[in-house]
Design a protein around this motif. Sequence first.
Motif, PDB file in Angstrom:
ATOM      1  N   CYS A   1      -8.801  12.676  50.977  1.00 14.71           N
ATOM      2  CA  CYS A   1      -9.047  11.229  50.969  1.00 14.71           C
ATOM      3  C   CYS A   1     -10.128  10.866  49.957  1.00 14.71           C
ATOM      4  O   CYS A   1      -9.991   9.886  49.210  1.00 14.71           O
ATOM      5  CB  CYS A   1      -9.427  10.744  52.364  1.00 14.71           C
ATOM      6  SG  CYS A   1      -8.048  10.773  53.537  1.00 14.71           S
ATOM      7  N   ARG A   2     -11.192  11.650  49.912  1.00 15.64           N
ATOM      8  CA  ARG A   2     -12.252  11.390  48.930  1.00 15.64           C
ATOM      9  C   ARG A   2     -11.713  11.565  47.507  1.00 15.64           C
ATOM     10  O   ARG A   2     -12.003  10.773  46.620  1.00 15.64           O
ATOM     11  CB  ARG A   2     -13.443  12.336  49.149  1.00 15.64           C
ATOM     12  CG  ARG A   2     -14.187  12.150  50.443  1.00 15.64           C
ATOM     13  CD  ARG A   2     -14.833  10.810  50.597  1.00 15.64           C
ATOM     14  NE  ARG A   2     -15.608  10.476  49.417  1.00 15.64           N
ATOM     15  CZ  ARG A   2     -16.177   9.295  49.207  1.00 15.64           C
ATOM     16  NH1 ARG A   2     -16.080   8.354  50.089  1.00 15.64           N
ATOM     17  NH2 ARG A   2     -16.854   9.064  48.116  1.00 15.64           N
TER      18      ARG A   2
ATOM     19  N   ALA B   1      -8.346  17.153  54.925  1.00 14.57           N
ATOM     20  CA  ALA B   1      -7.984  15.736  54.887  1.00 14.57           C
ATOM     21  C   ALA B   1      -9.133  14.897  54.339  1.00 14.57           C
ATOM     22  O   ALA B   1      -8.921  13.990  53.532  1.00 14.57           O
ATOM     23  CB  ALA B   1      -7.589  15.252  56.279  1.00 14.57           C
ATOM     24  N   TYR B   2     -10.327  15.194  54.772  1.00 23.10           N
ATOM     25  CA  TYR B   2     -11.497  14.468  54.281  1.00 23.10           C
ATOM     26  C   TYR B   2     -11.613  14.612  52.769  1.00 23.10           C
ATOM     27  O   TYR B   2     -11.800  13.646  52.037  1.00 23.10           O
ATOM     28  CB  TYR B   2     -12.759  14.984  54.983  1.00 23.10           C
ATOM     29  CG  TYR B   2     -14.016  14.299  54.510  1.00 23.10           C
ATOM     30  CD1 TYR B   2     -14.325  13.016  54.938  1.00 23.10           C
ATOM     31  CD2 TYR B   2     -14.888  14.943  53.636  1.00 23.10           C
ATOM     32  CE1 TYR B   2     -15.484  12.384  54.495  1.00 23.10           C
ATOM     33  CE2 TYR B   2     -16.036  14.313  53.193  1.00 23.10           C
ATOM     34  CZ  TYR B   2     -16.330  13.037  53.628  1.00 23.10           C
ATOM     35  OH  TYR B   2     -17.456  12.406  53.185  1.00 23.10           O
TER      36      TYR B   2
ATOM     37  N   ALA C   1      -2.469   8.765  46.746  1.00 27.75           N
ATOM     38  CA  ALA C   1      -2.588   8.251  48.115  1.00 27.75           C
ATOM     39  C   ALA C   1      -1.619   8.993  49.037  1.00 27.75           C
ATOM     40  O   ALA C   1      -1.933   9.253  50.200  1.00 27.75           O
ATOM     41  CB  ALA C   1      -2.307   6.757  48.141  1.00 27.75           C
TER      42      ALA C   1
ATOM     43  N   PHE D   1      -4.105  13.614  55.981  1.00 25.34           N
ATOM     44  CA  PHE D   1      -4.659  12.896  57.121  1.00 25.34           C
ATOM     45  C   PHE D   1      -3.750  13.010  58.338  1.00 25.34           C
ATOM     46  O   PHE D   1      -4.216  13.287  59.453  1.00 25.34           O
ATOM     47  CB  PHE D   1      -4.876  11.425  56.764  1.00 25.34           C
ATOM     48  CG  PHE D   1      -5.452  10.633  57.892  1.00 25.34           C
ATOM     49  CD1 PHE D   1      -6.822  10.612  58.105  1.00 25.34           C
ATOM     50  CD2 PHE D   1      -4.639   9.908  58.748  1.00 25.34           C
ATOM     51  CE1 PHE D   1      -7.368   9.886  59.161  1.00 25.34           C
ATOM     52  CE2 PHE D   1      -5.169   9.190  59.798  1.00 25.34           C
ATOM     53  CZ  PHE D   1      -6.532   9.176  60.001  1.00 25.34           C
TER      54      PHE D   1
ATOM     55  N   ALA E   1      -3.185  12.217  50.134  1.00 25.85           N
ATOM     56  CA  ALA E   1      -4.243  11.957  51.110  1.00 25.85           C
ATOM     57  C   ALA E   1      -3.641  11.629  52.473  1.00 25.85           C
ATOM     58  O   ALA E   1      -4.108  12.118  53.499  1.00 25.85           O
ATOM     59  CB  ALA E   1      -5.130  10.813  50.630  1.00 25.85           C
ATOM     60  N   ARG E   2      -2.605  10.807  52.489  1.00 20.02           N
ATOM     61  CA  ARG E   2      -1.960  10.438  53.751  1.00 20.02           C
ATOM     62  C   ARG E   2      -1.359  11.656  54.434  1.00 20.02           C
ATOM     63  O   ARG E   2      -1.493  11.840  55.641  1.00 20.02           O
ATOM     64  CB  ARG E   2      -0.878   9.395  53.512  1.00 20.02           C
ATOM     65  CG  ARG E   2      -0.211   8.943  54.804  1.00 20.02           C
ATOM     66  CD  ARG E   2       0.929   7.959  54.522  1.00 20.02           C
ATOM     67  NE  ARG E   2       1.443   7.403  55.754  1.00 20.02           N
ATOM     68  CZ  ARG E   2       2.286   8.029  56.563  1.00 20.02           C
ATOM     69  NH1 ARG E   2       2.705   9.244  56.275  1.00 20.02           N
ATOM     70  NH2 ARG E   2       2.716   7.450  57.667  1.00 20.02           N
TER      71      ARG E   2
ATOM     72  N   ALA F   1      -8.660  11.147  46.517  1.00 23.58           N
ATOM     73  CA  ALA F   1      -7.766  10.016  46.224  1.00 23.58           C
ATOM     74  C   ALA F   1      -8.585   8.784  45.821  1.00 23.58           C
ATOM     75  O   ALA F   1      -8.219   8.064  44.886  1.00 23.58           O
ATOM     76  CB  ALA F   1      -6.875   9.714  47.423  1.00 23.58           C
ATOM     77  N   LEU F   2      -9.679   8.556  46.505  1.00 21.31           N
ATOM     78  CA  LEU F   2     -10.540   7.427  46.151  1.00 21.31           C
ATOM     79  C   LEU F   2     -11.131   7.583  44.754  1.00 21.31           C
ATOM     80  O   LEU F   2     -11.342   6.600  44.042  1.00 21.31           O
ATOM     81  CB  LEU F   2     -11.670   7.279  47.174  1.00 21.31           C
ATOM     82  CG  LEU F   2     -11.246   6.764  48.548  1.00 21.31           C
ATOM     83  CD1 LEU F   2     -12.412   6.885  49.526  1.00 21.31           C
ATOM     84  CD2 LEU F   2     -10.770   5.332  48.453  1.00 21.31           C
TER      85      LEU F   2
END
Length: 51
Positions: free
Chosen positions: A20-21, A16-17, A30, A37, A33-34, A23-24
């Motif tokens: 998310c990174r 997940a980490y 997104a 998460f 990433a969601r 996706a950024l």
Amino acid sequence: MQQWPDRARGRTWRAAYRACRDALDGWRTAREARTAFVKAARTAGLLVTGR
């Protein structure tokens, strides 16, 4: 990252980490990433689901 319980930082948290990174940085969506998460939160017992 700093408030995630240490006991719950396993494989799903790392995925997940990373998601998310990514996706950024524009490498993943997104939505991806969601999804990662939410999976990590469920695995850690941090997500309360509705009825």
